[in-house]
Design an enzyme around this catalytic site. Sequence first.
Site, PDB file in Angstrom:
ATOM      1  N   LYS A  21      12.483  27.199   4.925  1.00  0.00           N
ATOM      2  CA  LYS A  21      13.129  28.085   5.127  1.00  0.00           C
ATOM      3  C   LYS A  21      12.609  29.074   5.211  1.00  0.00           C
ATOM      4  O   LYS A  21      12.121  28.854   3.222  1.00  0.00           O
ATOM      5  CB  LYS A  21      14.920  27.758   4.567  1.00  0.00           C
ATOM      6  CG  LYS A  21      15.901  28.619   4.627  1.00  0.00           C
ATOM      7  CD  LYS A  21      16.168  29.067   3.868  1.00  0.00           C
ATOM      8  CE  LYS A  21      17.331  30.684   3.913  1.00  0.00           C
ATOM      9  NZ  LYS A  21      18.559  29.985   2.682  1.00  0.00           N
TER      10      LYS A  21
ATOM     11  N   LYS B 164      12.174  26.136   0.228  1.00  0.00           N
ATOM     12  CA  LYS B 164      12.953  27.534   0.166  1.00  0.00           C
ATOM     13  C   LYS B 164      11.886  28.845  -0.202  1.00  0.00           C
ATOM     14  O   LYS B 164      11.596  28.582  -1.150  1.00  0.00           O
ATOM     15  CB  LYS B 164      14.406  27.834  -0.003  1.00  0.00           C
ATOM     16  CG  LYS B 164      15.172  29.071   0.488  1.00  0.00           C
ATOM     17  CD  LYS B 164      16.286  29.268  -0.598  1.00  0.00           C
ATOM     18  CE  LYS B 164      16.958  30.685  -0.907  1.00  0.00           C
ATOM     19  NZ  LYS B 164      18.648  30.895  -1.167  1.00  0.00           N
TER      20      LYS B 164
END
Length: 326
Positions: A246, A193
């Site tokens: 992400k 992330k």
Amino acid sequence: MLIRPRRLRFNQHVRDMAREVRLSTKSLILPVFIMEGKNTKLPINSLEGHFYYSPDTVFEAVDSALKYGVNKILLFGVPEEKDEIGSQSFDEDGVIQKAVRAIKERYREEVFVITDVCMCEYTSHGHCGILDDEYVDNDRTLEYLSKIALSHAVAGADMVAPSDMMDGRVAAIRKTLDEHNFINTLIMSYAVKYSSAFYGPFREAAKSAPSFGNRKSYQMDYHNRKEAVKEALMDINEGADILMVKPALAYLDVISEVSKHSNLPTAAYSVSGEYAMIKAAAKMNLIDEYGVMCESAVSVFRAGADILISYYAKEIAQAINKGDIG
Ligand code: PBG
């Protein structure tokens, strides 16, 4: 000419037959926001077409998703009260715990319920953990993340998705879940992330922007690709079941790298800013929303993702059902 690549594009039958990437509505996950209260459904200004639901109206969101064949949802909570340690995030009567119980009671196995495990929506300072002065204290935060994940599992969550980016949290959560006999509760780790400007509309929606500083001391620097593999391999060793990358669209190279280096399913989260960009550009008549949505969704699978989390999950499912993609 012996080789004519255009033969494989000659008509729709050939093109359909020869597609390299297939999509299924079964690989899609829809994010849903839950707020405190009763009988409430309010539009989310920064995420057009999405709503805040109270635990007693969330059925509307689930029914509507099921109509398109989307039976996996990722829940985010917007609590009424925040404090230093995000107490509402692990309260058995917290907004997510209530919503999970309500959904599971009604739909049982028909719906696969995933919960976001993080503290930023619940802390008064908006950071994803427990603060030591202005630094997020990694190891103390692990205890809290484990408590949050356990409370979600107790409420009935099928899978927990830690998004905090603390080191060692997958191992800590797995240990706690196993100690309480939740051996079949899956962990989808936000393994990779990045610290990203693409989360803007989400932070507005979840009221989770940090009140000071930023998340750069825990979320990843977007210049790094090898570090993505390191994070992925660590989470595999800690017992993650699914790895997530992400954001998605600006990180297709990372999705490809992670899926090549791991033997776990790879999920990609097409985040709020990606959704908002398409919506806004379409509104200005600059792009065709449906076309760009389809193309972006397919690109994520082509890069190597097996699972897609998207605010367009229902619309993508419709495109799959119509045969336009997949
Ligand atoms: C919580 C969390 C965020 C998102 C998912 N979980 C925000 C953040 O890290 O600041 C972003 C999702 C999106 O932008 O759609 N930590």
